[in-house]
Design a protein around this motif. Structure first.
Motif, PDB file in Angstrom:
ATOM      1  N   ILE A   1      -3.605   0.993  -3.186  1.00 38.44           N
ATOM      2  CA  ILE A   1      -3.633  -0.481  -2.679  1.00 38.44           C
ATOM      3  C   ILE A   1      -3.001  -1.079  -4.107  1.00 38.44           C
ATOM      4  CG2 ILE A   1      -4.633  -2.235  -1.778  1.00 38.44           C
ATOM      5  CD1 ILE A   1      -4.864  -0.202   0.298  1.00 38.44           C
TER       6      ILE A   1
ATOM      7  N   GLU B   1      -8.152  -2.108   2.911  1.00 39.82           N
ATOM      8  CA  GLU B   1      -8.911  -0.957   2.487  1.00 39.82           C
ATOM      9  C   GLU B   1      -9.739  -0.234   3.720  1.00 39.82           C
ATOM     10  OE1 GLU B   1      -9.361  -1.798  -2.260  1.00 39.82           O
ATOM     11  OE2 GLU B   1     -10.657  -2.572  -0.989  1.00 39.82           O
TER      12      GLU B   1
ATOM     13  N   ALA C   1       0.820  -1.425   0.130  1.00 38.84           N
ATOM     14  CA  ALA C   1      -0.042  -0.137   0.111  1.00 38.84           C
ATOM     15  C   ALA C   1       0.883   1.441  -0.092  1.00 38.84           C
ATOM     16  CB  ALA C   1      -0.945  -0.178   0.945  1.00 38.84           C
TER      17      ALA C   1
ATOM     18  N   TRP D   1      -7.464   1.824   6.135  1.00 36.43           N
ATOM     19  CA  TRP D   1      -7.245   3.096   5.714  1.00 36.43           C
ATOM     20  C   TRP D   1      -8.360   3.811   5.566  1.00 36.43           C
ATOM     21  CZ3 TRP D   1      -2.863   5.408   6.036  1.00 36.43           C
ATOM     22  CH2 TRP D   1      -1.684   4.573   5.979  1.00 36.43           C
ATOM     23  N   GLN D   2      -9.473   3.149   5.315  1.00 41.76           N
ATOM     24  CA  GLN D   2     -10.490   4.361   5.162  1.00 41.76           C
ATOM     25  C   GLN D   2     -10.899   4.856   6.688  1.00 41.76           C
ATOM     26  OE1 GLN D   2     -13.630   1.884   3.019  1.00 41.76           O
ATOM     27  NE2 GLN D   2     -12.252   2.074   1.090  1.00 41.76           N
TER      28      GLN D   2
ATOM     29  N   CYS E   1      -4.994   6.482  -0.643  1.00 39.45           N
ATOM     30  CA  CYS E   1      -4.133   5.206  -0.152  1.00 39.45           C
ATOM     31  C   CYS E   1      -4.217   4.487  -1.409  1.00 39.45           C
ATOM     32  CB  CYS E   1      -4.440   4.944   1.315  1.00 39.45           C
ATOM     33  SG  CYS E   1      -3.015   3.475   1.628  1.00 39.45           S
TER      34      CYS E   1
ATOM     35  N   THR F   1      -9.417   5.082  -0.754  1.00 43.27           N
ATOM     36  CA  THR F   1      -8.464   4.078  -1.156  1.00 43.27           C
ATOM     37  C   THR F   1      -8.646   3.993  -2.657  1.00 43.27           C
ATOM     38  OG1 THR F   1     -10.038   2.258  -0.706  1.00 43.27           O
ATOM     39  CG2 THR F   1      -8.235   2.870   0.684  1.00 43.27           C
TER      40      THR F   1
END
Lengths: 303, 303
Positions: free
Chosen positions: A146, A160, A120, A163-164, A144, A170
């Motif tokens: 991926i 994902e 990532a 990160w969200q 971000c 993402t």
């Protein structure tokens, strides 16, 4: 959708911001941290960064469900080798490197069967670095990227969601395309900024004091990104060689065309070129990726 | 120390900011304004810009004690020729151009005996242009370079006091040195920013949408100055040819050295280079010429 235990390896701007963003999101993960330097570990302990700062990689990754490699790209391989024997079966390994092909090549050979690797790249950062540079909102509304590259859908989707929860948007991308896009939007802009600042510093006929005093005329916009972490950027250029050399070639080609227009006095070419680039700026403002305050809103800077 | 009557010729960002700054300073000057385009004059009248917006240059400069040429560098000569017969004996003419040798060459031949010419260059601006882009604090803590070039000490000192009252710091500079310094801190940074944005826009393998979405990774810092007024910048490059070509030559030389280091994998050279450029950034912050908030303080930008 979070991970019960998270290990952050490397405790700089990126990892420390991840920790503060996890706290802000109310995640109940237990977070361990590791940094190679004693000074960084001491600073992290003083700041309350991570629930536990460990003195060895082995200790930090033991029982972790998510292991985050947050070191310069050139240090990823060695770190992966050191941690591999201590990983929990079935855990997920990810990284935050700005280059993806080189990280995959350096990390994957070390990983045991049954460990998922989901590369990532959080596209966020500031010109500051180190464990005390992090803040919870660094990833808000940032992207971000991926690069699943063979990881399972389940492991990819879980990362994902993580990160969200930290505030990021993402997007999945294929590895080669990732490295090219980043050369354009990040690596070459940084190289050019470093070069311009280097030229200004190196001129005999214009003093550093003059450059500094009169920097508001455009130059200072370059100096922010030219103050970024030297180790990180050295590694980016050494490891994203094909894409950076390709974009650099395009850049010098265009620059020579403009240079020629200046030399021959071709005002129409210059005017058309400068008009076209305004549209891109408008797009960035409309996409919410920058402030539209004049001069970045910094007109009020005072001595 | 102000002037009883001031004429602003050209009503863009620079002149409109001068007017608002004069008001803020409480100057009791009577200010006339002129712009070539009817639309600009209409906007100026609507905004209350200047005490009187005139439909001809002759009308605007009649009885003025200070006449400010605030048009793109390439338009200065024609404007000077048009206004010259209508100047009040003993008045002072100044300009705000980013290039000084070319402006002096274009303007001086037209000026009658007994008129003082004191070229000046306020080093301030934003990426916005036009009569409605101005604001009173634009010049606060910014530098206005004064290039006396044969003007009397009295006329020079009076113009310096005027600019200081608008919020600026002033410094006198020799004309050739001015054009070189500005090539370094302003003209070449703008050219490079335009080029980088142009390259990104032109690539087939990376879409504009991708460039815009992922711009926070460094690219967007370039787009602010690449959104500046195309006419103004075309004229700068056409008229400051020797200095811009010299600095451009130095820039490409350095860029090629870094490109070679990338190609040959010389990490030490890259690391040392990137370390050196951090110092310049520190100097700029210490001199109060930029904000030290991470990311220019714009982390909170929201869609």
């Amino acid at each position: 959708m979070s991970y019960p235990r998270v290990a952050l390896l490397g405790l700089g701007l990126i990892a420390s911001s991840m920790f503060w963003a996890m706290k802000r999101a109310g995640m109940d993960s237990h977070v361990t941290g590791y940094a190679r330097s004693q000074a960084t570990r001491d600073t992290a302990r003083r700041l309350g960064l991570c629930h536990e700062v460990c003195d060895s990689v082995a200790e930090a990754v033991r029982d972790a469900d998510l292991v985050v490699l947050a070191v310069p790209v050139g240090a990823m391989g060695e770190l992966a080798e050191a941690m591999a024997p201590h990983l929990k079966p079935g855990c997920t390994v990810t990284d935050v490197g700005s280059v993806k092909q080189a990280v995959i090549d350096a990390v994957r050979p070390h990983l045991p069967e049954g460990v998922e690797f989901v590369p990532a790249h959080p596209m966020a950062g500031t010109e500051h670095s180190g464990p005390d540079a992090g803040f919870a909102s660094l990833y808000d509304n940032r992207w971000c990227l991926i690069v699943p590259e063979g990881a399972s859908e389940q492991a990819t989707a879980r990362l994902e969601a993580y990160w969200q929860a930290l505030g990021a948007n993402t997007e999945r991308m294929e590895v080669e395309h990732h490295d090219l896009v980043c050369a354009v939007v990040s690596h070459i802009p940084h190289l050019i900024a470093y070069t311009m600042v280097g030229v200004a510093d190196d001129l005999r006929r214009v003093s550093d004091q003059e450059v500094i005093k009169f920097s508001a005329a455009g130059f200072r916009d370059f100096t922010r990104i030219a103050a970024s972490d030297p180790t990180m950027w050295r590694d980016v250029f050494l490891t994203n060689k094909p894409a950076t050399l390709e974009i650099l070639g395009r850049f010098t080609e265009e620059l020579f065309a403009l240079q020629r227009a200046i030399r021959t006095g071709d005002g129409q070419l210059l005017f058309d070129y400068f008009t076209r680039t305004r549209e891109i700026r408008r797009g960035i403002l409309q996409a919410g990726q920058d402030t539209d305050a004049p001069d970045f809103g910094r007109a009020a800077v005072r001595k």
